[in-house]
Design an enzyme around this catalytic site. Structure first.
Site, PDB file in Angstrom:
ATOM      1  N   GLY A 111     -16.708  -3.413   0.658  1.00 58.09           N
ATOM      2  CA  GLY A 111     -17.353  -2.114   0.815  1.00 58.09           C
ATOM      3  C   GLY A 111     -16.452  -1.037   0.237  1.00 58.09           C
ATOM      4  O   GLY A 111     -15.233  -1.231   0.134  1.00 58.09           O
TER       5      GLY A 111
ATOM      6  N   GLN B  69     -13.133   7.472  -0.972  1.00 57.12           N
ATOM      7  CA  GLN B  69     -11.993   6.608  -1.299  1.00 57.12           C
ATOM      8  C   GLN B  69     -11.633   6.654  -2.778  1.00 57.12           C
ATOM      9  O   GLN B  69     -10.528   6.254  -3.156  1.00 57.12           O
ATOM     10  CB  GLN B  69     -12.290   5.158  -0.888  1.00 57.12           C
ATOM     11  CG  GLN B  69     -12.425   4.975   0.611  1.00 57.12           C
ATOM     12  CD  GLN B  69     -12.672   3.530   0.963  1.00 57.12           C
ATOM     13  OE1 GLN B  69     -13.797   3.073   0.958  1.00 57.12           O
ATOM     14  NE2 GLN B  69     -11.604   2.789   1.252  1.00 57.12           N
TER      15      GLN B  69
ATOM     16  N   CYS C  41      -9.126  -1.944   5.330  1.00 53.10           N
ATOM     17  CA  CYS C  41      -9.667  -0.865   4.507  1.00 53.10           C
ATOM     18  C   CYS C  41      -8.824  -0.761   3.250  1.00 53.10           C
ATOM     19  O   CYS C  41      -7.586  -0.793   3.332  1.00 53.10           O
ATOM     20  CB  CYS C  41      -9.610   0.448   5.291  1.00 53.10           C
ATOM     21  SG  CYS C  41     -10.269   1.865   4.401  1.00 53.10           S
ATOM     22  N   LEU C  42      -9.468  -0.635   2.092  1.00 48.56           N
ATOM     23  CA  LEU C  42      -8.718  -0.535   0.835  1.00 48.56           C
ATOM     24  C   LEU C  42      -7.809   0.697   0.823  1.00 48.56           C
ATOM     25  O   LEU C  42      -6.832   0.728   0.080  1.00 48.56           O
ATOM     26  CB  LEU C  42      -9.689  -0.484  -0.353  1.00 48.56           C
ATOM     27  CG  LEU C  42     -10.535  -1.756  -0.581  1.00 48.56           C
ATOM     28  CD1 LEU C  42     -11.515  -1.527  -1.726  1.00 48.56           C
ATOM     29  CD2 LEU C  42      -9.658  -2.969  -0.864  1.00 48.56           C
TER      30      LEU C  42
ATOM     31  N   HIS D 288     -18.457   0.806   9.080  1.00 44.64           N
ATOM     32  CA  HIS D 288     -17.127   1.182   8.587  1.00 44.64           C
ATOM     33  C   HIS D 288     -17.254   2.184   7.422  1.00 44.64           C
ATOM     34  O   HIS D 288     -16.582   3.219   7.403  1.00 44.64           O
ATOM     35  CB  HIS D 288     -16.379  -0.087   8.150  1.00 44.64           C
ATOM     36  CG  HIS D 288     -15.043   0.164   7.512  1.00 44.64           C
ATOM     37  ND1 HIS D 288     -13.856  -0.236   8.084  1.00 44.64           N
ATOM     38  CD2 HIS D 288     -14.704   0.768   6.336  1.00 44.64           C
ATOM     39  CE1 HIS D 288     -12.850   0.137   7.294  1.00 44.64           C
ATOM     40  NE2 HIS D 288     -13.336   0.737   6.225  1.00 44.64           N
ATOM     41  N   GLU D 289     -18.140   1.868   6.472  1.00 45.85           N
ATOM     42  CA  GLU D 289     -18.292   2.738   5.290  1.00 45.85           C
ATOM     43  C   GLU D 289     -18.950   4.066   5.660  1.00 45.85           C
ATOM     44  O   GLU D 289     -18.572   5.123   5.142  1.00 45.85           O
ATOM     45  CB  GLU D 289     -19.103   2.023   4.204  1.00 45.85           C
ATOM     46  CG  GLU D 289     -18.523   0.696   3.717  1.00 45.85           C
ATOM     47  CD  GLU D 289     -17.066   0.786   3.290  1.00 45.85           C
ATOM     48  OE1 GLU D 289     -16.632   1.856   2.827  1.00 45.85           O
ATOM     49  OE2 GLU D 289     -16.351  -0.217   3.432  1.00 45.85           O
TER      50      GLU D 289
ATOM     51  N   HIS E 146     -16.565   6.563   6.834  1.00 42.98           N
ATOM     52  CA  HIS E 146     -15.790   7.213   5.770  1.00 42.98           C
ATOM     53  C   HIS E 146     -16.436   8.537   5.335  1.00 42.98           C
ATOM     54  O   HIS E 146     -15.739   9.476   4.962  1.00 42.98           O
ATOM     55  CB  HIS E 146     -15.692   6.312   4.534  1.00 42.98           C
ATOM     56  CG  HIS E 146     -14.538   5.353   4.549  1.00 42.98           C
ATOM     57  ND1 HIS E 146     -13.221   5.764   4.571  1.00 42.98           N
ATOM     58  CD2 HIS E 146     -14.488   4.002   4.518  1.00 42.98           C
ATOM     59  CE1 HIS E 146     -12.428   4.699   4.557  1.00 42.98           C
ATOM     60  NE2 HIS E 146     -13.169   3.619   4.526  1.00 42.98           N
TER      61      HIS E 146
HETATM   62 NI    NI Z   1     -12.497   1.610   4.502  1.00 45.00          NI
END
Ligand code: NI
Length: 194
Positions: free
Chosen positions: A45, A50, A103-104, A145-146, A149
């Site tokens: 995701g 991000q 998370c990236l 989760h996304e 963000h």
């Molecule tokens: Ni994330």
């Protein structure tokens, strides 16, 4: 084009992202670049803040975890990646489940997070057509989760205060630019000397 990923400590990850006004070439380019960026980083995701864009867009790609799904789920979740524009979570289940997240934007940190087991969501798809989806399992998890963000919420905000205190130094280091990953990061060098 692969875009560098913003890391914990970057203010854009704490901002509330703006709604997308409509389809455009810029939006199509953003989605293409985000798809390439997510695949390169082997993420499942990715949300637009991000990659430094404060817009209400995120992607989910479960291709790499399809093996864990039953046939019905696999068919329901085509095509990949799924594109969510101006999403709105309509309901979530009272039943919650614990699941390990990463998370990236927070490399090498994984923690158990408790969230609703299933959700319903409304969104514009990649063709800017309004859709509704009920999701459970890993899809519900990644969507939540996304979605967070887009409101400036990170998964480390949702863990116990004990676990957060254990992570404090690591998060401070990431925010200071002491961080590496197998994919390009946008690290603010001015903070790296802190
Ligand atoms: Ni994330």
């Amino acid at each position: 084009m692969i875009l560098p990923i913003r890391v914990f400590g970057d203010p854009i990850l704490r901002a509330r992202a703006r709604p997308v006004s409509g389809p455009s070439d810029a939006l199509r380019t953003l989605i293409t670049d985000m798809t390439e960026t997510m695949h390169h980083a082997q993420g499942i995701g990715l949300a637009s803040p991000q990659v430094g864009r404060s817009e209400r867009v995120f992607l989910v790609d479960l291709t790499s975890v399809m093996a864990e799904m039953d046939e019905e789920e696999r068919v329901a979740y085509q095509p990949q990646p799924m594109v969510f524009i101006n999403p709105k979570i309509l309901w979530d289940s009272a039943r919650t489940v614990q699941f390990e997240e990463g998370c990236l934007s927070i490399p090498d940190v994984r923690e158990d997070v408790m969230r609703p087991e299933s959700i319903g969501i409304e969104y514009h798809n990649q063709d800017f057509v309004r859709e509704r989806l009920d999701a459970g399992g890993i899809l519900a998890r990644v969507i939540q989760h996304e979605y967070d963000h887009l409101d400036g919420v990170l998964f480390v905000d949702l863990i116990s205060s004990f676990r957060r205190s254990m992570l404090k130094r690591r998060l401070r280091d990431i925010a200071a630019g002491i961080v590496e990953a197998d994919y390009p990061l946008a690290v603010q060098r001015s903070r790296a000397v802190a």
